[in-house]
Design an enzyme around this catalytic site. Structure first.
Site, PDB file in Angstrom:
ATOM      1  N   GLY A  15       0.778  -1.231   0.000  1.00  0.00           N
ATOM      2  CA  GLY A  15       0.000   0.000   0.000  1.00  0.00           C
ATOM      3  C   GLY A  15       0.813   1.285   0.000  1.00  0.00           C
ATOM      4  O   GLY A  15       0.355   2.304   0.523  1.00  0.00           O
ATOM      5  N   SER A  16       1.976   1.276  -0.639  1.00  0.00           N
ATOM      6  CA  SER A  16       2.752   2.526  -0.646  1.00  0.00           C
ATOM      7  C   SER A  16       2.076   3.590  -1.515  1.00  0.00           C
ATOM      8  O   SER A  16       2.140   4.785  -1.199  1.00  0.00           O
ATOM      9  CB  SER A  16       4.199   2.289  -1.085  1.00  0.00           C
ATOM     10  OG  SER A  16       4.281   1.942  -2.444  1.00  0.00           O
ATOM     11  N   ARG A  68     -16.172 -14.837  -9.379  1.00  0.00           N
ATOM     12  CA  ARG A  68     -15.710 -13.447  -9.488  1.00  0.00           C
ATOM     13  C   ARG A  68     -16.876 -12.492  -9.328  1.00  0.00           C
ATOM     14  O   ARG A  68     -16.745 -11.415  -8.743  1.00  0.00           O
ATOM     15  CB  ARG A  68     -15.065 -13.199 -10.858  1.00  0.00           C
ATOM     16  CG  ARG A  68     -13.668 -13.706 -10.978  1.00  0.00           C
ATOM     17  CD  ARG A  68     -12.981 -13.165 -12.221  1.00  0.00           C
ATOM     18  NE  ARG A  68     -11.771 -13.924 -12.494  1.00  0.00           N
ATOM     19  CZ  ARG A  68     -10.597 -13.715 -11.920  1.00  0.00           C
ATOM     20  NH1 ARG A  68     -10.457 -12.747 -11.043  1.00  0.00           N
ATOM     21  NH2 ARG A  68      -9.562 -14.460 -12.218  1.00  0.00           N
ATOM     22  N   MET A  93      -4.642  -6.839  -6.746  1.00  0.00           N
ATOM     23  CA  MET A  93      -4.178  -7.909  -7.630  1.00  0.00           C
ATOM     24  C   MET A  93      -5.269  -8.881  -8.068  1.00  0.00           C
ATOM     25  O   MET A  93      -5.008 -10.068  -8.235  1.00  0.00           O
ATOM     26  CB  MET A  93      -3.038  -8.683  -6.943  1.00  0.00           C
ATOM     27  CG  MET A  93      -1.859  -7.820  -6.564  1.00  0.00           C
ATOM     28  SD  MET A  93      -1.111  -6.974  -7.975  1.00  0.00           S
ATOM     29  CE  MET A  93      -0.206  -8.332  -8.707  1.00  0.00           C
ATOM     30  N   ILE A  95      -8.412  -9.521 -11.002  1.00  0.00           N
ATOM     31  CA  ILE A  95      -9.048  -9.080 -12.241  1.00  0.00           C
ATOM     32  C   ILE A  95     -10.518  -8.822 -11.938  1.00  0.00           C
ATOM     33  O   ILE A  95     -11.179  -9.635 -11.277  1.00  0.00           O
ATOM     34  CB  ILE A  95      -8.869 -10.150 -13.337  1.00  0.00           C
ATOM     35  CG1 ILE A  95      -7.392 -10.199 -13.736  1.00  0.00           C
ATOM     36  CG2 ILE A  95      -9.765  -9.857 -14.537  1.00  0.00           C
ATOM     37  CD1 ILE A  95      -7.044 -11.328 -14.673  1.00  0.00           C
ATOM     38  N   LEU A  96     -11.021  -7.693 -12.397  1.00  0.00           N
ATOM     39  CA  LEU A  96     -12.394  -7.291 -12.075  1.00  0.00           C
ATOM     40  C   LEU A  96     -13.336  -7.635 -13.223  1.00  0.00           C
ATOM     41  O   LEU A  96     -12.957  -7.596 -14.391  1.00  0.00           O
ATOM     42  CB  LEU A  96     -12.413  -5.792 -11.791  1.00  0.00           C
ATOM     43  CG  LEU A  96     -11.601  -5.395 -10.542  1.00  0.00           C
ATOM     44  CD1 LEU A  96     -11.303  -3.906 -10.534  1.00  0.00           C
ATOM     45  CD2 LEU A  96     -12.330  -5.816  -9.269  1.00  0.00           C
ATOM     46  N   ASN A 110      -6.401   3.265 -12.036  1.00  0.00           N
ATOM     47  CA  ASN A 110      -5.372   2.313 -11.593  1.00  0.00           C
ATOM     48  C   ASN A 110      -4.016   2.905 -11.900  1.00  0.00           C
ATOM     49  O   ASN A 110      -3.869   3.675 -12.850  1.00  0.00           O
ATOM     50  CB  ASN A 110      -5.545   0.991 -12.357  1.00  0.00           C
ATOM     51  CG  ASN A 110      -4.489  -0.034 -11.981  1.00  0.00           C
ATOM     52  OD1 ASN A 110      -4.191  -0.233 -10.787  1.00  0.00           O
ATOM     53  ND2 ASN A 110      -3.893  -0.692 -12.972  1.00  0.00           N
ATOM     54  N   HIS A 112      -0.190   1.713 -12.939  1.00  0.00           N
ATOM     55  CA  HIS A 112       0.500   0.543 -13.489  1.00  0.00           C
ATOM     56  C   HIS A 112       1.964   0.914 -13.739  1.00  0.00           C
ATOM     57  O   HIS A 112       2.244   1.975 -14.308  1.00  0.00           O
ATOM     58  CB  HIS A 112      -0.170   0.115 -14.803  1.00  0.00           C
ATOM     59  CG  HIS A 112       0.476  -1.083 -15.403  1.00  0.00           C
ATOM     60  ND1 HIS A 112       0.274  -2.354 -14.919  1.00  0.00           N
ATOM     61  CD2 HIS A 112       1.352  -1.209 -16.428  1.00  0.00           C
ATOM     62  CE1 HIS A 112       0.983  -3.213 -15.631  1.00  0.00           C
ATOM     63  NE2 HIS A 112       1.653  -2.543 -16.549  1.00  0.00           N
ATOM     64  N   GLU A 177       5.666   6.823  -9.212  1.00  0.00           N
ATOM     65  CA  GLU A 177       4.276   6.438  -8.929  1.00  0.00           C
ATOM     66  C   GLU A 177       3.711   7.289  -7.786  1.00  0.00           C
ATOM     67  O   GLU A 177       2.580   7.774  -7.856  1.00  0.00           O
ATOM     68  CB  GLU A 177       4.203   4.955  -8.545  1.00  0.00           C
ATOM     69  CG  GLU A 177       4.516   4.017  -9.689  1.00  0.00           C
ATOM     70  CD  GLU A 177       4.316   2.556  -9.300  1.00  0.00           C
ATOM     71  OE1 GLU A 177       3.326   2.237  -8.622  1.00  0.00           O
ATOM     72  OE2 GLU A 177       5.166   1.730  -9.678  1.00  0.00           O
TER      73      GLU A 177
HETATM   74  C1  GRF Z   1       2.855  -0.687  -7.696  1.00  0.00           C
HETATM   75  O1  GRF Z   1       4.041  -0.823  -8.426  1.00  0.00           O
HETATM   76  C2  GRF Z   1       1.700  -0.453  -8.630  1.00  0.00           C
HETATM   77  O2  GRF Z   1       2.025   0.294  -9.754  1.00  0.00           O
HETATM   78  C3  GRF Z   1       1.333  -1.845  -9.032  1.00  0.00           C
HETATM   79  O3  GRF Z   1       1.509  -2.626  -7.881  1.00  0.00           O
HETATM   80  C4  GRF Z   1       2.470  -1.998  -7.028  1.00  0.00           C
HETATM   81  C5  GRF Z   1       1.805  -1.773  -5.714  1.00  0.00           C
HETATM   82  O4  GRF Z   1       2.678  -1.267  -4.747  1.00  0.00           O
HETATM   83  N1  GRF Z   1       0.008  -1.883  -9.584  1.00  0.00           N
HETATM   84  P1  GRF Z   1       2.086  -0.619  -3.423  1.00  0.00           P
HETATM   85  O5  GRF Z   1       1.205  -1.681  -2.769  1.00  0.00           O
HETATM   86  O6  GRF Z   1       1.313   0.597  -3.800  1.00  0.00           O
HETATM   87  O7  GRF Z   1       3.275  -0.314  -2.570  1.00  0.00           O
END
Ligand code: GRF
Length: 205
Positions: A15-16, A68, A93, A95-96, A110, A112, A177
Site C-alpha cells: 500500500g505505498s 468473481r 491484484m 481481475i475485475l 489504476n 500501473h 508512482e
Molecule cells: C505498484 O508498483 C503499482 O504500480 C502496481 O503494484 C504496485 C503496488 O505497490 N500496480 P504498493 O502496494 O502501492 O506499494
C-alpha cells in the site's frame, strides 16, 4: 471550495501508493478525501497503515466467494456502503468483472508500473529491461474490462540507466508512482480530467 470527493482505495499488499494518496489528501486544498481502504488480502500491510490514519478499512477475501461475480458484488457493496464517489486501485491484484468496471466506469483509476500500452500485466521492469527499452515509467489509467487497457490519464517517464536491474528500475519507478498518483487523482476529483467515451478530456485550470 466545493466538497471533497469521497475516494476508496483497493489494495492487496504493502500500500505505498495508497499511503501517497492519504498523504496528499491531508492538504486542505486537495479535492479528494480517502474515506476507506478495502483489501482482498487479510494480511495486507496497507490495512494497518490506513487504520493508523483513522481511515475505515474492510477485508473481502476472494477465497470466500464462489465466483468473481459474487466477489465483485461484495466489493461493490462495501464501496457503496461508504458512499464512495471514486475508486483508486493501488496494487490490487484481482481481475475485475465487466459488470464491476462498468459500474465504476469513469470513476475508477489504476496505477500501473509501465508506459502503457507497453508491458501490460506483471514483471514490467524485468520485461522492459529485456526488451532493451530506453525509457520506462508508470501510467495512471481509467479502468475498463481489459487488463491495463483503459484510456491513459497521465504518465511519468524515466530513462533506463546503464547497469539498471529490475530492482533498481522498480525503485525509481515507484518514486514516480508516488508523485504521479496523487496528481492524477486530483485531476479526476476536481473534474479537470474526465472520461468521455474512449477518450480522456483534460480541462486546463
Ligand atoms: C505498484 O508498483 C503499482 O504500480 C502496481 O503494484 C504496485 C503496488 O505497490 N500496480 P504498493 O502496494 O502501492 O506499494
Amino acid at each position: 471550495m466545493t466538497a471533497r470527493k469521497r475516494v476508496a482505495v483497493l489494495i492487496s499488499g504493502r500500500g505505498s501508493n495508497m499511503t501517497a494518496l492519504i498523504e496528499a489528501a491531508k492538504a486542505s486544498d486537495y479535492p479528494a478525501e480517502i474515506i476507506g481502504v478495502l483489501s482482498n488480502k487479510p494480511d495486507a500491510a496497507g490495512l494497518q497503515t490506513a487504520a493508523a490514519e483513522g481511515i475505515a478499512t474492510a477485508i473481502r477475501s476472494h477465497r470466500d466467494y464462489a465466483s468473481r461475480e459474487a466477489f465483485d458484488a461484495a466489493l461493490h457493496a462495501v464501496l457503496t456502503g461508504w458512499n464512495a464517489e471514486f475508486v483508486c486501485l493501488a496494487g490490487f491484484m484481482r481481475i475485475l468483472t465487466p459488470e464491476f468496471t462498468g459500474n465504476w466506469l469513469g470513476r475508477m483509476i489504476n496505477i500501473h508500473p509501465s508506459l502503457l500500452p507497453e508491458f501490460r500485466g506483471l514483471h514490467t521492469h524485468d520485461r522492459a529491461l529485456k526488451a532493451g527499452a530506453a525509457e520506462h515509467g508508470c501510467t495512471v489509467h481509467f479502468v475498463t474490462p481489459g487488463l491495463d487497457e483503459g484510456p491513459t490519464l497521465t504518465q511519468s517517464r524515466i530513462p533506463v540507466l546503464p547497469g539498471d536491474t529490475a530492482e533498481s528500475l522498480q525503485a525509481r519507478v515507484l518514486v514516480e508512482e508516488h508523485r504521479l498518483y496523487p496528481l492524477a487523482l486530483a485531476e479526476l476529483a476536481s473534474g479537470r480530467a474526465r472520461l468521455v467515451g474512449d477518450e480522456v478530456i483534460h480541462t486546463p485550470r
